[in-house]
Structures are given as structure tokens and as C-alpha cells.
Write a protein that holds these residues in place. Structure first.
Motif, PDB file in Angstrom:
ATOM      1  N   ARG A 101     -15.104   1.975 -10.234  1.00  0.00           N
ATOM      2  CA  ARG A 101     -16.463   2.522 -10.129  1.00  0.00           C
ATOM      3  C   ARG A 101     -16.488   3.870  -9.427  1.00  0.00           C
ATOM      4  N   ALA A 102     -15.497   4.146  -8.585  1.00  0.00           N
ATOM      5  CA  ALA A 102     -15.504   5.377  -7.783  1.00  0.00           C
ATOM      6  C   ALA A 102     -14.668   6.501  -8.373  1.00  0.00           C
ATOM      7  N   THR A 103     -13.850   6.238  -9.363  1.00  0.00           N
ATOM      8  CA  THR A 103     -12.879   7.238  -9.812  1.00  0.00           C
ATOM      9  C   THR A 103     -13.485   8.568 -10.238  1.00  0.00           C
ATOM     10  N   GLY A 104     -14.663   8.549 -10.819  1.00  0.00           N
ATOM     11  CA  GLY A 104     -15.278   9.789 -11.280  1.00  0.00           C
ATOM     12  C   GLY A 104     -15.707  10.724 -10.166  1.00  0.00           C
ATOM     13  N   ASN A 105     -15.828  10.208  -8.951  1.00  0.00           N
ATOM     14  CA  ASN A 105     -16.249  11.023  -7.813  1.00  0.00           C
ATOM     15  C   ASN A 105     -15.101  11.418  -6.897  1.00  0.00           C
ATOM     16  N   LEU A 106     -13.882  11.060  -7.247  1.00  0.00           N
ATOM     17  CA  LEU A 106     -12.754  11.308  -6.350  1.00  0.00           C
ATOM     18  C   LEU A 106     -11.944  12.534  -6.759  1.00  0.00           C
ATOM     19  N   ALA A 107     -11.688  13.381  -5.782  1.00  0.00           N
ATOM     20  CA  ALA A 107     -10.800  14.528  -5.972  1.00  0.00           C
ATOM     21  C   ALA A 107      -9.356  14.096  -5.779  1.00  0.00           C
ATOM     22  N   ALA A 108      -9.120  13.357  -4.699  1.00  0.00           N
ATOM     23  CA  ALA A 108      -7.762  12.949  -4.358  1.00  0.00           C
ATOM     24  C   ALA A 108      -7.800  11.688  -3.504  1.00  0.00           C
ATOM     25  N   VAL A 109      -6.722  10.921  -3.601  1.00  0.00           N
ATOM     26  CA  VAL A 109      -6.538   9.749  -2.749  1.00  0.00           C
ATOM     27  C   VAL A 109      -5.136   9.831  -2.185  1.00  0.00           C
ATOM     28  N   GLY A 110      -5.069   9.786  -0.860  1.00  0.00           N
ATOM     29  CA  GLY A 110      -3.783   9.780  -0.170  1.00  0.00           C
ATOM     30  C   GLY A 110      -3.647   8.519   0.652  1.00  0.00           C
ATOM     31  N   VAL A 111      -2.449   7.959   0.655  1.00  0.00           N
ATOM     32  CA  VAL A 111      -2.166   6.748   1.415  1.00  0.00           C
ATOM     33  C   VAL A 111      -1.016   7.051   2.365  1.00  0.00           C
ATOM     34  N   VAL A 112      -1.244   6.795   3.651  1.00  0.00           N
ATOM     35  CA  VAL A 112      -0.184   6.931   4.651  1.00  0.00           C
ATOM     36  C   VAL A 112       0.281   5.527   5.000  1.00  0.00           C
ATOM     37  N   LEU A 113       1.511   5.234   4.616  1.00  0.00           N
ATOM     38  CA  LEU A 113       2.091   3.918   4.831  1.00  0.00           C
ATOM     39  C   LEU A 113       3.427   4.098   5.543  1.00  0.00           C
ATOM     40  N   GLY A 114       3.399   3.983   6.855  1.00  0.00           N
ATOM     41  CA  GLY A 114       4.620   4.121   7.633  1.00  0.00           C
ATOM     42  C   GLY A 114       5.464   2.861   7.528  1.00  0.00           C
ATOM     43  N   GLY A 115       6.634   2.950   8.038  1.00  0.00           N
ATOM     44  CA  GLY A 115       7.501   1.778   8.038  1.00  0.00           C
ATOM     45  C   GLY A 115       8.469   1.787   6.880  1.00  0.00           C
ATOM     46  N   SER A 116       9.351   0.814   6.928  1.00  0.00           N
ATOM     47  CA  SER A 116      10.372   0.716   5.889  1.00  0.00           C
ATOM     48  C   SER A 116      10.665  -0.755   5.650  1.00  0.00           C
ATOM     49  N   GLY A 117      11.559  -0.999   4.754  1.00  0.00           N
ATOM     50  CA  GLY A 117      11.944  -2.369   4.460  1.00  0.00           C
ATOM     51  C   GLY A 117      11.132  -2.963   3.341  1.00  0.00           C
ATOM     52  N   PHE A 118      11.322  -4.265   3.162  1.00  0.00           N
ATOM     53  CA  PHE A 118      10.718  -4.966   2.036  1.00  0.00           C
ATOM     54  C   PHE A 118       9.195  -4.892   2.062  1.00  0.00           C
ATOM     55  N   TRP A 119       8.582  -5.148   3.214  1.00  0.00           N
ATOM     56  CA  TRP A 119       7.109  -5.170   3.270  1.00  0.00           C
ATOM     57  C   TRP A 119       6.536  -3.825   2.852  1.00  0.00           C
ATOM     58  N   ALA A 120       7.128  -2.715   3.341  1.00  0.00           N
ATOM     59  CA  ALA A 120       6.612  -1.385   2.998  1.00  0.00           C
ATOM     60  C   ALA A 120       6.817  -1.101   1.509  1.00  0.00           C
ATOM     61  N   SER A 121       7.960  -1.485   0.968  1.00  0.00           N
ATOM     62  CA  SER A 121       8.210  -1.297  -0.466  1.00  0.00           C
ATOM     63  C   SER A 121       7.230  -2.105  -1.300  1.00  0.00           C
ATOM     64  N   ALA A 122       6.945  -3.321  -0.870  1.00  0.00           N
ATOM     65  CA  ALA A 122       6.008  -4.170  -1.604  1.00  0.00           C
ATOM     66  C   ALA A 122       4.610  -3.555  -1.601  1.00  0.00           C
ATOM     67  N   ILE A 123       4.176  -3.045  -0.451  1.00  0.00           N
ATOM     68  CA  ILE A 123       2.839  -2.433  -0.368  1.00  0.00           C
ATOM     69  C   ILE A 123       2.797  -1.156  -1.209  1.00  0.00           C
ATOM     70  N   ARG A 124       3.850  -0.331  -1.121  1.00  0.00           N
ATOM     71  CA  ARG A 124       3.891   0.888  -1.945  1.00  0.00           C
ATOM     72  C   ARG A 124       3.791   0.537  -3.436  1.00  0.00           C
ATOM     73  N   GLY A 125       4.544  -0.476  -3.843  1.00  0.00           N
ATOM     74  CA  GLY A 125       4.495  -0.907  -5.239  1.00  0.00           C
ATOM     75  C   GLY A 125       3.118  -1.388  -5.643  1.00  0.00           C
ATOM     76  N   PHE A 126       2.473  -2.162  -4.763  1.00  0.00           N
ATOM     77  CA  PHE A 126       1.122  -2.655  -5.055  1.00  0.00           C
ATOM     78  C   PHE A 126       0.136  -1.503  -5.193  1.00  0.00           C
ATOM     79  N   VAL A 127       0.157  -0.571  -4.241  1.00  0.00           N
ATOM     80  CA  VAL A 127      -0.776   0.567  -4.270  1.00  0.00           C
ATOM     81  C   VAL A 127      -0.548   1.402  -5.523  1.00  0.00           C
ATOM     82  N   THR A 128       0.696   1.630  -5.865  1.00  0.00           N
ATOM     83  CA  THR A 128       1.018   2.391  -7.076  1.00  0.00           C
ATOM     84  C   THR A 128       0.511   1.661  -8.317  1.00  0.00           C
ATOM     85  N   SER A 129       0.662   0.339  -8.348  1.00  0.00           N
ATOM     86  CA  SER A 129       0.204  -0.411  -9.523  1.00  0.00           C
ATOM     87  C   SER A 129      -1.315  -0.336  -9.669  1.00  0.00           C
ATOM     88  N   VAL A 130      -2.060  -0.349  -8.572  1.00  0.00           N
ATOM     89  CA  VAL A 130      -3.512  -0.200  -8.646  1.00  0.00           C
ATOM     90  C   VAL A 130      -3.852   1.165  -9.238  1.00  0.00           C
TER      91      VAL A 130
END
Length: 168
Positions: free
Chosen positions: A81-110
């Protein structure tokens, strides 16, 4: 002129939704649920009435894990519903390891599911986002923000989620 970082909604230990200029800053300190996503969508609707074009920054400050199916569905549908009003979306996800990779993958898939016209970037530190967002935001929204000002605002949001003034 300075502009105050404003708290729009918050749930201690879970999230803070903040506004600065035409940038919405979402600080996730706990695992989002569908109710939090609906609250973010309500904030987004108000912000879209204030500004025709926005950028969003998501700061993930804890090891939050992956959302459940109901929350994932809400994230995708509310984001559409919001995509037409967005210029950019940035995500700051610190950390490493499996949990960070899983979250990065999820955010990318969305982002992929949205097939959205806005620019998108996932980084591990605020300084990386600050190098990318000001130019993209200015080009796509027409609103200038300095890297120094943005860094100050994001550090304030990341550390406290409380209003703070940052010099223009």
C-alpha cells in the motif's frame, strides 16, 4: 533551521516509530508482530498525508528473529500500500551469523515480492546508510538532507528512540 526527531508511536522493548523531515525511522528492538505492523501502517498513512514522497529507514537493534506467518503476510500487504509514496528504504542490520543472514534474506524477499519502484539497500552500519541515502532521497523526493544531520538523527533514534535536535 533544525527539525526535531519526533516519536510517532512506540512500544518499549519492541519498537519506536519516529519522524524527521520526510523520513520515517523505524527502530525494531523486539520481534515485530502483526499488531505492530498495523500500527506502523497507521503511522505511514498519516505520514503520506503530510508528505507525498517519503523515505523509510529501519534500524534493527537486537537479535529479533524471523516473524511468524501472520506478521509476514501483514508486512507484505501493508508495504504494498505504501510503495507508491516511497523514494527509498534503507535497513540497518548489524551483527553477523545465521540470525543476521536469515533476517537479511527475509527483508530481501519482502522487497522482491513487492516489485517496488523505490530504491532499497540493506547495510550493517548507520555510516553505510548515511553514505547512500542523502543523494537517493534528494533525487527521488526533492528534499535535501545532509549526511551529518542524518547520522545524528539515526544515532539518536538507534540509541534511544527519543527526540533530539541535530544541527542543520
Amino acid at each position: 533551521m533544525t527539525e526535531t526527531l519526533r516519536v510517532l508511536d512506540q512500544e518499549p522493548g519492541q519498537f519506536a516509530f519516529l519522524a524527521w523531515k520526510n523520513i520515517t525511522i523505524v527502530v525494531w528492538t523486539g520481534l515485530p508482530d502483526a499488531a505492530a505492523v498495523r500500527r506502523l501502517a497507521a503511522v505511514g498513512e498519516t505520514r503520506m498525508r503530510e508528505h507525498s514522497v517519503l523515505s523509510d529507514v529501519h534500524l534493527v537493534t537486537g537479535h529479533i528473529g524471523l516473524p511468524d506467518a501472520e506478521t509476514r503476510t501483514a508486512l507484505v500487504s501493508e508495504s504494498r500500500r505504501a510503495t507508491g509514496n516511497l523514494a527509498a528504504v534503507g535497513v540497518v542490520l548489524g551483527g553477523s551469523g545465521f540470525w543476521a543472514s536469515a533476517i537479511r534474506g527475509f527483508v530481501t524477499s519482502v522487497h522482491v515480492l513487492l516489485s517496488a519502484p523505490f530504491e532499497f539497500k540493506i547495510v550493517s552500519q548507520v555510516d553505510e546508510l548515511v553514505q547512500w541515502l542523502p543523494d537517493v532521497h534528494a533525487r527521488r523526493s526533492g528534499v535535501q538532507v545532509s549526511a551529518e544531520e542524518l547520522r545524528c538523527v539515526l544515532r539518536s533514534a538507534q540509541g534511544h528512540g527519543l527526540p533530539e535536535r541535530c544541527a542543520s
